[in-house]
Design a protein around this motif. Structure first.
Motif, PDB file in Angstrom:
ATOM      1  N   HIS A   2       0.621  -1.135  -0.018  1.00 33.09           N
ATOM      2  CA  HIS A   2      -0.021   0.150  -0.045  1.00 33.09           C
ATOM      3  C   HIS A   2       0.854   1.137   0.062  1.00 33.09           C
ATOM      4  O   HIS A   2       0.205   2.324  -0.141  1.00 33.09           O
ATOM      5  CB  HIS A   2      -0.999  -0.028   1.223  1.00 33.09           C
ATOM      6  N   GLU A   3       2.227   1.084   0.342  1.00 36.22           N
ATOM      7  CA  GLU A   3       3.240   2.208   0.240  1.00 36.22           C
ATOM      8  C   GLU A   3       3.076   3.047  -1.261  1.00 36.22           C
ATOM      9  O   GLU A   3       2.966   4.199  -1.383  1.00 36.22           O
ATOM     10  CB  GLU A   3       4.486   1.975   0.616  1.00 36.22           C
ATOM     11  N   LEU A   4       2.863   2.125  -2.153  1.00 32.97           N
ATOM     12  CA  LEU A   4       2.739   2.735  -3.701  1.00 32.97           C
ATOM     13  C   LEU A   4       1.586   3.560  -3.761  1.00 32.97           C
ATOM     14  O   LEU A   4       1.718   4.664  -4.251  1.00 32.97           O
ATOM     15  CB  LEU A   4       3.036   1.662  -4.768  1.00 32.97           C
ATOM     16  N   GLY A   5       0.494   3.020  -3.282  1.00 36.18           N
ATOM     17  CA  GLY A   5      -0.634   3.769  -3.334  1.00 36.18           C
ATOM     18  C   GLY A   5      -0.661   5.088  -2.609  1.00 36.18           C
ATOM     19  O   GLY A   5      -1.293   5.932  -3.186  1.00 36.18           O
ATOM     20  N   ILE A   6       0.075   4.981  -1.407  1.00 37.80           N
ATOM     21  CA  ILE A   6       0.232   6.239  -0.771  1.00 37.80           C
ATOM     22  C   ILE A   6       0.859   7.379  -1.511  1.00 37.80           C
ATOM     23  O   ILE A   6       0.582   8.503  -1.470  1.00 37.80           O
ATOM     24  CB  ILE A   6       0.543   5.925   0.644  1.00 37.80           C
ATOM     25  N   VAL A   7       2.058   6.966  -2.038  1.00 40.23           N
ATOM     26  CA  VAL A   7       3.074   7.635  -2.919  1.00 40.23           C
ATOM     27  C   VAL A   7       2.108   8.280  -4.123  1.00 40.23           C
ATOM     28  O   VAL A   7       2.258   9.670  -4.364  1.00 40.23           O
ATOM     29  CB  VAL A   7       4.196   6.971  -3.453  1.00 40.23           C
ATOM     30  N   PHE A   8       1.284   7.347  -4.844  1.00 37.42           N
ATOM     31  CA  PHE A   8       0.644   8.011  -5.813  1.00 37.42           C
ATOM     32  C   PHE A   8      -0.357   9.115  -5.247  1.00 37.42           C
ATOM     33  O   PHE A   8      -0.674  10.138  -6.021  1.00 37.42           O
ATOM     34  CB  PHE A   8      -0.083   6.852  -6.581  1.00 37.42           C
ATOM     35  N   HIS A   9      -0.788   8.910  -4.283  1.00 37.05           N
ATOM     36  CA  HIS A   9      -2.059   9.861  -3.622  1.00 37.05           C
ATOM     37  C   HIS A   9      -1.214  11.183  -3.315  1.00 37.05           C
ATOM     38  O   HIS A   9      -1.779  12.334  -3.721  1.00 37.05           O
ATOM     39  CB  HIS A   9      -2.734   9.222  -2.358  1.00 37.05           C
ATOM     40  N   ILE A  10      -0.176  11.135  -2.642  1.00 41.81           N
ATOM     41  CA  ILE A  10       0.613  12.213  -2.318  1.00 41.81           C
ATOM     42  C   ILE A  10       0.979  12.988  -3.564  1.00 41.81           C
ATOM     43  O   ILE A  10       0.774  14.192  -3.805  1.00 41.81           O
ATOM     44  CB  ILE A  10       2.006  11.890  -1.494  1.00 41.81           C
ATOM     45  N   ILE A  11       1.624  12.195  -4.664  1.00 42.36           N
ATOM     46  CA  ILE A  11       2.078  12.916  -5.866  1.00 42.36           C
ATOM     47  C   ILE A  11       0.773  13.664  -6.292  1.00 42.36           C
ATOM     48  O   ILE A  11       1.061  14.807  -6.856  1.00 42.36           O
ATOM     49  CB  ILE A  11       2.692  11.838  -6.848  1.00 42.36           C
ATOM     50  N   LYS A  12      -0.359  12.915  -6.527  1.00 37.39           N
ATOM     51  CA  LYS A  12      -1.462  13.566  -7.336  1.00 37.39           C
ATOM     52  C   LYS A  12      -1.999  14.842  -6.516  1.00 37.39           C
ATOM     53  O   LYS A  12      -2.328  15.836  -7.054  1.00 37.39           O
ATOM     54  CB  LYS A  12      -2.646  12.622  -7.116  1.00 37.39           C
ATOM     55  N   THR A  13      -1.691  14.669  -5.214  1.00 39.52           N
ATOM     56  CA  THR A  13      -2.324  15.926  -4.060  1.00 39.52           C
ATOM     57  C   THR A  13      -1.238  16.999  -4.541  1.00 39.52           C
ATOM     58  O   THR A  13      -1.546  18.088  -4.647  1.00 39.52           O
ATOM     59  CB  THR A  13      -2.279  15.791  -2.874  1.00 39.52           C
ATOM     60  N   SER A  28      11.128  19.529  -2.336  1.00 38.95           N
ATOM     61  CA  SER A  28      10.832  18.293  -1.347  1.00 38.95           C
ATOM     62  C   SER A  28       9.640  18.384  -0.883  1.00 38.95           C
ATOM     63  O   SER A  28       8.609  19.434  -0.961  1.00 38.95           O
ATOM     64  CB  SER A  28      11.690  18.739  -0.168  1.00 38.95           C
ATOM     65  N   VAL A  29       8.863  17.303  -0.579  1.00 31.18           N
ATOM     66  CA  VAL A  29       7.828  17.188   0.376  1.00 31.18           C
ATOM     67  C   VAL A  29       7.963  16.463   1.555  1.00 31.18           C
ATOM     68  O   VAL A  29       8.542  15.517   1.802  1.00 31.18           O
ATOM     69  CB  VAL A  29       6.708  16.244  -0.391  1.00 31.18           C
ATOM     70  N   THR A  30       7.391  16.998   2.560  1.00 31.10           N
ATOM     71  CA  THR A  30       7.543  16.515   4.181  1.00 31.10           C
ATOM     72  C   THR A  30       6.021  15.998   4.358  1.00 31.10           C
ATOM     73  O   THR A  30       4.897  16.507   4.413  1.00 31.10           O
ATOM     74  CB  THR A  30       7.654  17.525   5.058  1.00 31.10           C
ATOM     75  N   ILE A  31       5.977  14.815   4.682  1.00 29.10           N
ATOM     76  CA  ILE A  31       4.861  14.016   5.279  1.00 29.10           C
ATOM     77  C   ILE A  31       5.234  13.646   6.977  1.00 29.10           C
ATOM     78  O   ILE A  31       6.214  13.617   7.440  1.00 29.10           O
ATOM     79  CB  ILE A  31       4.427  12.933   4.422  1.00 29.10           C
ATOM     80  N   GLN A  32       4.060  13.448   7.486  1.00 30.47           N
ATOM     81  CA  GLN A  32       4.145  13.050   8.840  1.00 30.47           C
ATOM     82  C   GLN A  32       3.315  11.602   8.793  1.00 30.47           C
ATOM     83  O   GLN A  32       2.253  11.532   8.487  1.00 30.47           O
ATOM     84  CB  GLN A  32       3.304  13.926   9.819  1.00 30.47           C
ATOM     85  N   LEU A  33       4.237  10.757   9.605  1.00 32.95           N
ATOM     86  CA  LEU A  33       3.662   9.271   9.617  1.00 32.95           C
ATOM     87  C   LEU A  33       3.393   8.723  11.037  1.00 32.95           C
ATOM     88  O   LEU A  33       4.451   9.183  12.002  1.00 32.95           O
ATOM     89  CB  LEU A  33       4.789   8.189   8.847  1.00 32.95           C
ATOM     90  N   GLY A  34       2.287   8.613  11.385  1.00 30.82           N
ATOM     91  CA  GLY A  34       2.088   7.827  12.654  1.00 30.82           C
ATOM     92  C   GLY A  34       2.991   6.512  13.013  1.00 30.82           C
ATOM     93  O   GLY A  34       3.131   5.803  11.960  1.00 30.82           O
ATOM     94  N   ASN A 104      -1.591   7.086  14.247  1.00 31.75           N
ATOM     95  CA  ASN A 104      -1.900   6.223  13.197  1.00 31.75           C
ATOM     96  C   ASN A 104      -2.242   7.214  11.643  1.00 31.75           C
ATOM     97  O   ASN A 104      -2.859   6.972  10.831  1.00 31.75           O
ATOM     98  CB  ASN A 104      -3.281   5.602  13.344  1.00 31.75           C
ATOM     99  N   GLU A 105      -1.808   8.530  11.755  1.00 33.60           N
ATOM    100  CA  GLU A 105      -2.049   9.395  10.819  1.00 33.60           C
ATOM    101  C   GLU A 105      -1.034   9.201   9.778  1.00 33.60           C
ATOM    102  O   GLU A 105       0.063   8.703   9.848  1.00 33.60           O
ATOM    103  CB  GLU A 105      -1.820  10.697  11.287  1.00 33.60           C
ATOM    104  N   ILE A 106      -1.257   9.864   8.730  1.00 33.72           N
ATOM    105  CA  ILE A 106      -0.512  10.002   7.486  1.00 33.72           C
ATOM    106  C   ILE A 106      -0.951  11.476   6.907  1.00 33.72           C
ATOM    107  O   ILE A 106      -2.059  11.632   6.353  1.00 33.72           O
ATOM    108  CB  ILE A 106      -0.786   9.095   6.299  1.00 33.72           C
ATOM    109  N   ASN A 107      -0.056  12.475   7.077  1.00 36.67           N
ATOM    110  CA  ASN A 107      -0.355  13.941   7.111  1.00 36.67           C
ATOM    111  C   ASN A 107       0.638  14.515   5.782  1.00 36.67           C
ATOM    112  O   ASN A 107       1.893  14.184   5.979  1.00 36.67           O
ATOM    113  CB  ASN A 107      -0.205  14.805   8.117  1.00 36.67           C
ATOM    114  N   LEU A 108       0.149  15.224   5.120  1.00 38.09           N
ATOM    115  CA  LEU A 108       0.943  15.899   4.018  1.00 38.09           C
ATOM    116  C   LEU A 108       1.245  17.216   4.867  1.00 38.09           C
ATOM    117  O   LEU A 108       0.288  18.027   5.140  1.00 38.09           O
ATOM    118  CB  LEU A 108       0.498  16.131   2.770  1.00 38.09           C
ATOM    119  N   LYS A 109       2.631  17.371   5.207  1.00 33.60           N
ATOM    120  CA  LYS A 109       2.766  18.718   6.009  1.00 33.60           C
ATOM    121  C   LYS A 109       3.310  19.933   5.363  1.00 33.60           C
ATOM    122  O   LYS A 109       2.947  20.777   5.333  1.00 33.60           O
ATOM    123  CB  LYS A 109       3.913  18.433   7.105  1.00 33.60           C
ATOM    124  N   GLU A 110       4.069  19.650   4.160  1.00 29.26           N
ATOM    125  CA  GLU A 110       4.758  20.837   3.643  1.00 29.26           C
ATOM    126  C   GLU A 110       5.158  20.342   2.470  1.00 29.26           C
ATOM    127  O   GLU A 110       5.846  19.469   1.920  1.00 29.26           O
ATOM    128  CB  GLU A 110       6.053  21.359   4.551  1.00 29.26           C
TER     129      GLU A 110
END
Length: 114
Positions: A2-13, A28-34, A104-110
């Motif tokens: 599911h990491e690839l799906g998360i990456v695709f979602h981040i890129i799309k966003t 760069s893209v900063t994310i926060q992972l729980g 348990n979050e996954i946040n796009l921070k910056e």
């Protein structure tokens, strides 16, 4: 994976934000992972390196990962504690009436752009 799906979602966003803000390059893209999000950092980083090469906006963008510690709240004694260290049972009173407050979050921070 599911990491690839998360990456695709981040890129799309990020691409949507880039278009809205007329960005030419994202550095760069900063994310926060729980801590208990179930996402494997190394797998996410590998998927990121592969996927961004297929984009124009993020071609050389770095992925920065911040960890959000997992914290559980105990309803028995109204305290919080480290989830990973102690699990579901409260280390203060032994109660099993607990729930996860964060971690348990996954946040796009910056998004850093040029």
């Amino acid at each position: 994976m599911h990491e690839l799906g998360i990456v695709f979602h981040i890129i799309k966003t990020v691409e949507r934000v880039g278009e809205e803000n007329q960005l030419s390059t994202v550095s760069s893209v900063t994310i926060q992972l729980g801590e208990v999000s179930g996402v494997v950092h190394t797998e996410l980083a590998d998927c990121w390196k592969w996927a961004v090469k297929k984009t124009e906006l993020l071609k050389n963008a770095e992925l920065l990962i911040e960890t959000i510690p997992a914290v559980t709240f105990c309803e028995g004694c109204d305290t919080t504690y480290e989830t990973v260290r102690h699990g579901r049972i409260c280390p203060h009173c032994g109660s099993g009436h607990t729930y996860l407050v964060q971690g348990n979050e996954i946040n796009l921070k910056e998004i850093a752009a040029c």
